[in-house]
Design a protein around this motif. Sequence first.
Motif, PDB file in Angstrom:
ATOM      1  N   ARG A 343       0.857  -1.186   0.000  1.00 31.32           N
ATOM      2  CA  ARG A 343       0.000   0.000   0.000  1.00 31.32           C
ATOM      3  C   ARG A 343       0.890   1.231   0.000  1.00 31.32           C
ATOM      4  NH1 ARG A 343      -4.075   0.955   4.894  1.00 31.32           N
ATOM      5  NH2 ARG A 343      -2.191   1.442   6.049  1.00 31.32           N
ATOM      6  N   ASP A 346       0.235   5.675   3.731  1.00 32.21           N
ATOM      7  CA  ASP A 346      -1.026   6.078   4.366  1.00 32.21           C
ATOM      8  C   ASP A 346      -0.683   6.840   5.630  1.00 32.21           C
ATOM      9  OD1 ASP A 346      -3.554   6.449   5.299  1.00 32.21           O
ATOM     10  OD2 ASP A 346      -3.895   4.366   5.867  1.00 32.21           O
ATOM     11  N   ARG A 369      -4.330  13.344   4.314  1.00 31.21           N
ATOM     12  CA  ARG A 369      -4.005  11.973   4.676  1.00 31.21           C
ATOM     13  C   ARG A 369      -3.824  11.109   3.423  1.00 31.21           C
ATOM     14  NH1 ARG A 369      -7.690   7.472   7.910  1.00 31.21           N
ATOM     15  NH2 ARG A 369      -6.024   5.982   7.671  1.00 31.21           N
ATOM     16  N   GLU A 442     -12.252   2.548   1.695  1.00 33.90           N
ATOM     17  CA  GLU A 442     -12.318   2.984   3.091  1.00 33.90           C
ATOM     18  C   GLU A 442     -13.293   4.142   3.264  1.00 33.90           C
ATOM     19  OE1 GLU A 442      -7.871   2.730   4.753  1.00 33.90           O
ATOM     20  OE2 GLU A 442      -8.019   3.467   2.718  1.00 33.90           O
ATOM     21  N   ASP A 466     -11.280   1.873   8.705  1.00 37.86           N
ATOM     22  CA  ASP A 466     -11.696   3.231   8.355  1.00 37.86           C
ATOM     23  C   ASP A 466     -13.107   3.261   7.788  1.00 37.86           C
ATOM     24  OD1 ASP A 466      -9.638   5.057   9.085  1.00 37.86           O
ATOM     25  OD2 ASP A 466      -8.351   4.097   7.609  1.00 37.86           O
ATOM     26  N   ARG A 476     -12.082   5.907  15.490  1.00 36.80           N
ATOM     27  CA  ARG A 476     -11.569   4.562  15.819  1.00 36.80           C
ATOM     28  C   ARG A 476     -10.567   4.573  16.964  1.00 36.80           C
ATOM     29  NH1 ARG A 476      -7.835   3.148  10.470  1.00 36.80           N
ATOM     30  NH2 ARG A 476      -6.634   1.866  11.880  1.00 36.80           N
TER      31      ARG A 476
HETATM   32 MG    MG Z   1      -7.297   2.607   6.739  1.00 32.05          MG
END
Ligand code: MG
Length: 591
Positions: A343, A346, A369, A442, A466, A476
């Motif tokens: 990924r 992030d 983000r 997400e 998410d 969260r």
């Molecule tokens: Mg996430």
Amino acid sequence: MSDRIPTGERMYRGIPVSVGVSHGKVIVLGDAARTILRREIRPEEVPSELQRLQDAVAQTRRDLLDVQRQVTEALGTHEASLFDAHLLVLEDEMMLAEVHQLVGEQHINCEAAYHQVVEKFARALGELGDDYLRERAADIRDVGGRVLDHLLGRATEQDLRHLPEPCIIVAPDLAPSTTAVLDRTRVLGFATDAGGTTSHTAIMARKLGIPAVIGLGDITSRIRTGEYALIDGHGGTLTVNPTDQTLFEYGQLKQRRAALDERLAALRDQPAITLDGHEVILAANIDQPEDMPSLLQSGAHGVGLFRSEFLFLNRRELPSEEEQYLAYRRVAEASAPHAVIIRTLDIGGDKLPASWARTGEQNPFLGWRAIRISLALPEVFHTQLRAILRASAHGKVRIMFPMISSLPELREANACLERCREDLRAEGLPFDERLEVGMMIEVPGAALIADTFAREVDFFSVGTNDLTGYTLAVDRLNERVAPLFAPTHPGVLRLIHLTVEAARRHKRWVGVCGEAAGDPSVVPLLVGLGINELSATPAAVPAVKFLLRRLRMGEARAAAEKALAAESAEEALAISHSLAAHSAPELFQSS
Ligand code: MG
Ligand code: PEP
């Protein structure tokens, strides 16, 4: 939290973050365990007080260099570079000058003066509402604690490298410099005041396989070094002075767990196929190449999520293309013949690397983000994409973009990737021309238009962490609203359903890489909804595989259909849990 007074047994409830049960003596670390008395000194004592401080700082410097050397040997130079920051804190001239001033002018002992200054600096940083500076505040307290331990003559007791006997560590939170070097053969468990499943303690404990319970509130002030306790990393409790009956019950639980673990381990090399012949790809999530041995041990088939941002955190400079390439290549080679989904960065939300300025956002999780940062910083993005592409020449690598919310955003990311491909071709550097490119689901809006995206990606991976947070408007990280965080909420399930349907129409595949993929109670719903790949934390993989091999797809589909029409998250969870418990009762009997 509850007290059972007649027997003297006291049980405290927190958040379980690393499974296992153990019992033994407790060592309480941290400020609550240090009694710092303020004492007036005579003017003629000032030089000897300052000499004591200088000796303690010098001793701490030797300790830190020693620890740094050990961490370099055990984990590599990147992890060890953390200690450069600690050494800078230790020798901070402004802090030391203030201590000298307090001792010299107010005539107080150097422990009290040093403690006062450390707290002042740490509090000032901690109050700035900036996660990076909060981490630095933790560094100041960590280093300050080491100096104080020397001044108080307690360094040996607090030195976790040489624990006198097996024990449970109780602390406000554990600093990375402490956990990195502890004598793991003698640590029976971790229990901490602070919460948050992404804390250093949680991550480290899970990797080491040591039972851990966090978020216990003020546990450090309720328990004393030398008391006897039992830690339950399944149920999330710490029981002080457990009765014989409690110890007996937990002894039985441990035996059942051990027997179950043996059965789960026997499946390591087996595929995750349901009783009626449907194969689910069961992969695992990692943060760094060092996690690969435990992934392989778990029986996971590949990496469903490599959280590449961990290569960027806890350091002052960004990793170069070469450094990233070597890390990705290591993972790709270790994972072969199975795939690795890397990924792209992030960061943002609660994670920002040291070298990037904070923007002081009100709602960082809704702010700058993940892909938004990558697209805003093309050089950083290109460096990472080039490194991933180059690593694809050494294994089955896939790329995944996080937090995509619109088609133009996906197209821009794909265009960057295409430019990197062209550059590499021009430079004659090899990469996998057929490398699959996917995106995370997400953001609820992205799930709703998954059919639009499906034409332009090879796969989707649903980030239930998410997706749940954004769909239900639940933070969260916030313990207060934790009960509302429910991935089985029918609203979340319907978004997953939409995603799967869209993918099917375009012959794409869908994975889930959020925590739900490792929860046996939720897994029947996910596979019933048509998820093709589950990627869980390595420790959760064996139980998920055991369950999948006992499920029938027909039953899972029926359960998912009912859950989609359920009136609440609890009802949907009950439907799924009941099928899981019916299919693999062993997994639930021993909890
Ligand atoms: Mg996430
Ligand atoms: C998720 O959101 O479910 C996910 C896997 O990403 P992360 O937990 O890293 O935000």
